[in-house]
Motif scaffolding. Structure first.
Motif, short mmCIF file in Angstrom:
data_model
loop_
_atom_site.label_atom_id
_atom_site.label_comp_id
_atom_site.label_asym_id
_atom_site.label_seq_id
_atom_site.Cartn_x
_atom_site.Cartn_y
_atom_site.Cartn_z
N PHE A 191 2.43 -5.77 -13.81
CA PHE A 191 0.93 -4.82 -13.66
C PHE A 191 0.06 -5.85 -12.97
O PHE A 191 0.30 -7.17 -12.72
CB PHE A 191 0.51 -4.36 -14.90
CG PHE A 191 -0.04 -5.47 -15.87
CD1 PHE A 191 -1.31 -5.98 -15.81
CD2 PHE A 191 0.78 -6.28 -16.80
CE1 PHE A 191 -1.98 -7.13 -16.66
CE2 PHE A 191 0.16 -7.27 -17.52
CZ PHE A 191 -1.14 -7.49 -17.32
N ALA A 192 -1.02 -5.23 -12.42
CA ALA A 192 -2.14 -5.80 -11.63
C ALA A 192 -3.37 -5.36 -12.10
O ALA A 192 -3.09 -4.04 -12.10
CB ALA A 192 -1.78 -5.73 -10.31
N LEU A 193 -4.61 -6.13 -12.22
CA LEU A 193 -5.73 -5.43 -12.63
C LEU A 193 -6.67 -5.05 -11.50
O LEU A 193 -6.67 -5.94 -10.46
CB LEU A 193 -6.43 -6.46 -13.26
CG LEU A 193 -5.66 -7.00 -14.82
CD1 LEU A 193 -6.65 -8.07 -15.37
CD2 LEU A 193 -5.70 -5.69 -15.59
N THR A 194 -7.24 -3.77 -11.43
CA THR A 194 -7.92 -3.57 -10.18
C THR A 194 -9.10 -4.31 -10.07
O THR A 194 -9.55 -5.02 -8.83
CB THR A 194 -8.41 -2.07 -10.55
OG1 THR A 194 -7.39 -1.13 -10.70
CG2 THR A 194 -9.24 -1.41 -9.41
N PHE A 323 -9.40 0.20 3.63
CA PHE A 323 -8.18 1.10 3.74
C PHE A 323 -7.60 1.09 2.18
O PHE A 323 -7.27 2.09 1.63
CB PHE A 323 -7.11 0.72 4.62
CG PHE A 323 -5.88 1.64 4.32
CD1 PHE A 323 -5.94 2.59 5.39
CD2 PHE A 323 -4.97 1.27 4.00
CE1 PHE A 323 -4.82 3.38 5.43
CE2 PHE A 323 -3.67 1.98 3.70
CZ PHE A 323 -3.54 3.18 4.66
N ASP A 324 -7.57 0.11 1.52
CA ASP A 324 -6.77 -0.06 0.13
C ASP A 324 -7.67 0.37 -0.65
O ASP A 324 -7.26 0.97 -1.81
CB ASP A 324 -6.61 -1.65 -0.15
CG ASP A 324 -5.34 -2.17 0.60
OD1 ASP A 324 -4.76 -1.43 1.31
OD2 ASP A 324 -4.97 -3.38 0.79
N GLU A 325 -9.04 0.00 -0.64
CA GLU A 325 -9.90 0.66 -1.74
C GLU A 325 -10.00 2.32 -1.74
O GLU A 325 -10.13 2.86 -2.78
CB GLU A 325 -11.37 0.20 -1.30
CG GLU A 325 -11.59 -1.32 -1.84
CD GLU A 325 -12.96 -1.79 -1.36
OE1 GLU A 325 -13.51 -2.63 -2.04
OE2 GLU A 325 -13.54 -1.36 -0.31
N GLU A 326 -9.91 2.79 -0.55
CA GLU A 326 -9.89 4.21 -0.57
C GLU A 326 -8.48 4.90 -1.12
O GLU A 326 -8.26 5.72 -1.72
CB GLU A 326 -9.88 4.75 1.14
CG GLU A 326 -9.95 6.24 1.24
CD GLU A 326 -11.00 6.77 0.55
OE1 GLU A 326 -10.85 8.07 0.11
OE2 GLU A 326 -12.15 6.24 0.18
N LEU A 327 -7.37 4.01 -0.67
CA LEU A 327 -6.04 4.43 -1.45
C LEU A 327 -6.01 4.59 -2.92
O LEU A 327 -5.47 5.15 -3.58
CB LEU A 327 -4.94 3.65 -1.05
CG LEU A 327 -4.13 3.55 0.28
CD1 LEU A 327 -3.21 2.54 0.39
CD2 LEU A 327 -3.37 4.90 0.19
N ILE A 328 -6.74 3.52 -3.56
CA ILE A 328 -7.13 3.46 -4.90
C ILE A 328 -7.96 4.50 -5.49
O ILE A 328 -7.86 5.35 -6.43
CB ILE A 328 -7.48 2.01 -5.45
CG1 ILE A 328 -6.23 1.08 -5.04
CG2 ILE A 328 -7.87 1.99 -6.77
CD1 ILE A 328 -6.46 -0.31 -5.44
N LYS A 329 -9.28 4.56 -4.66
CA LYS A 329 -10.24 5.63 -5.12
C LYS A 329 -9.89 6.93 -5.06
O LYS A 329 -10.27 7.89 -5.95
CB LYS A 329 -11.52 5.20 -4.22
CG LYS A 329 -12.78 6.07 -4.63
CD LYS A 329 -13.80 5.94 -3.76
CE LYS A 329 -14.91 6.77 -3.91
NZ LYS A 329 -16.27 6.58 -3.09
N VAL A 345 -3.00 -3.03 -5.43
CA VAL A 345 -3.95 -3.85 -5.91
C VAL A 345 -3.90 -5.42 -5.99
O VAL A 345 -4.84 -6.05 -5.55
CB VAL A 345 -3.88 -3.49 -7.47
CG1 VAL A 345 -4.83 -4.35 -8.47
CG2 VAL A 345 -4.29 -2.00 -7.81
N MET A 346 -2.70 -5.64 -5.79
CA MET A 346 -2.18 -7.12 -5.55
C MET A 346 -2.82 -7.79 -4.24
O MET A 346 -3.63 -8.43 -4.32
CB MET A 346 -0.60 -7.37 -5.75
CG MET A 346 -0.29 -8.88 -5.44
SD MET A 346 -0.80 -10.03 -6.73
CE MET A 346 -1.22 -11.32 -5.75
#
Length: 409
Positions: A191-194, A323-329, A345-346
């Protein structure tokens, strides 16, 4: 099921008798776990072994190439590769020497090692330090700050978990796996922490003997500090002004040091040098752990070198922070599955660390060129916005500006 129990087992005694070099202490418990599992219902531990996970699909050791491609640019790929190599080597080395162990497949060995690393507790039992597997306690998920503490209670002859805050009926009970970079949570636990303030990134800087001024002296200093000199140097660092970051900054300072600064550095630390034909043949009594700030000129060039390394590391990623932040959000990462989400997240965590270093170099470069009154004014304006930068400004930038104010007006 403890390491002490494992070392007393028949299979571990066979491994010990073979004189094979066991690289990881977890291997003893893994071998014991496999031996007990092979006994099935006749094993005292059967009820526990029977409820252990049958597989670990979220551990990246098992990701296929298409999933690993989402980690392009991340140093997690190297950690995963090293872990696979280590496990394969450990298994082959023991299986080649111990017939009782060779009856277990490599896949079974990896399963056992993952059971250990995802569940192991370190404890003192009857005054003896050991570690082991603890049924039920190993089901607790991770959370910080910690909500529980645990230990082996000699009087109760059992493992106890105690809450450090009120927990209501029906509320989940958490354990703390400690403060770790996401690569450790990811590679070890799946797992990985946001949000993880302990995330790290890897920066690489090459010390090229042919292109570096004062190469022999620099090499000698590095050899005394870290036991190596020329070639590529990797620094795994967090977005913090801690010892790891100070080591990185010290290395950058050394790489851009000039003759005057080198002389001052050596005199300051009471250097003993033996030179022969302009080549270092002996280097003694080097007491430093970290090379601190040397001058305004040096710090500016060191920051430029640091920024270059951070940019190069950032450029290896195929996606941006935004881009990654939008994928998560947006929830798109979650829709594509837990493994994909953990990959995002990693890599995002690493990029944020690299971005912190880039911003640190840019802000510091501006500040170093100001007069002291303007420097203080700018520092006060942004005080407490980034406590880690504040530490760097206090311990590095401010002394330099005070000392060399006239040079940067």
């Amino acid at each position: 099921m403890t390491s002490i129990d494992a070392r007393q087992s028949l299979i571990c005694k066979k491994i010990e008798k073979s004189k094979v070099q066991v690289e990881s202490a977890h291997t003893w418990l893994a071998a014991y776990l496999l031996s007990e599992r092979s006994k099935k219902e006749s094993s005292f531990y059967f009820p526990y072994i029977n409820i252990l996970p049958k597989s670990f699909p979220t551990i990246p050791l098992f990701f296929n190439k298409s999933m690993l491609d989402h980690l392009k640019g991340s140093f997690a790929l190297k950690k995963i590769s090293h872990r696979n190599t280590h496990l394969r080597k450990e298994y082959m080395t023991i299986a080649d020497k111990v017939a009782e162990f060779s009856k277990f497949s490599y896949e079974e060995f990896v399963w056992a090692r993952l059971c250990i690393i995802t569940r192991i507790f370190g404890v003192y039992a009857n005054g003896v330090k050991t570690d082991g597997l603890v049924p039920y306690a190993d089901m607790l998920n991770h959370k910080l700050p910690r909500e529980t503490s645990w230990c082996y209670d000699d009087e109760k002859r059992g493992f106890t978990i105690t809450t450090v805050k009120p927990i209501t009926i029906g509320e989940e009970v958490f354990d703390s796996y400690g403060r770790k970079c996401n690569h450790r949570f990811f590679v070890n636990y799946g797992f990985a922490l946001t949000e993880n303030p302990d995330n790290e990134a890897v920066l690489k800087i090459i010390f090229d003997e042919k292109k570096s001024d004062l190469a022999p002296s620099k090499a000698a200093v590095l050899n005394a500090l870290i036991g190596s000199n020329f070639g590529e140097h990797e620094f795994q660092v967090p977005a913090q002004f801690d010892q790891k970051t100070q080591n990185l900054l010290g290395f950058c300072r050394l790489m851009v040091i000039n003759e005057r600064e080198m002389g001052e550095l050596l005199r300051y630390h009471q250097r003993k040098l033996t030179m022969e034909s302009n080549k270092m043949t002996e280097y003694e009594s080097y007491p430093m752990k970290i090379i601190g700030p040397l001058s305004g000129r040096n710090e500016l060039e060191a920051l430029a070198l640091l920024k270059k390394a951070a940019r190069e590391a950032m450029d290896k990623f195929e996606t941006t922070i935004k881009f990654d932040e939008e994928l998560i959000k947006s929830g798109e990462a979650e829709k594509k599955g837990l493994n994909f989400q953990n990959c995002v997240v990693m890599r995002l965590g690493e990029k944020k660390v690299l971005n912190w270093f880039i911003r640190l170099t840019e802000k510091s470069t501006e500040l170093l060129k100001l007069s002291f009154p303007r420097f203080r004014s700018r520092i006060l304006e942004s005080l407490h916005e980034d406590l880690q930068f504040d530490l760097y400004a206090e311990h590095v930038l401010e002394p330099i500006v005070i000392k060399e104010n006239s040079l940067f007006c």
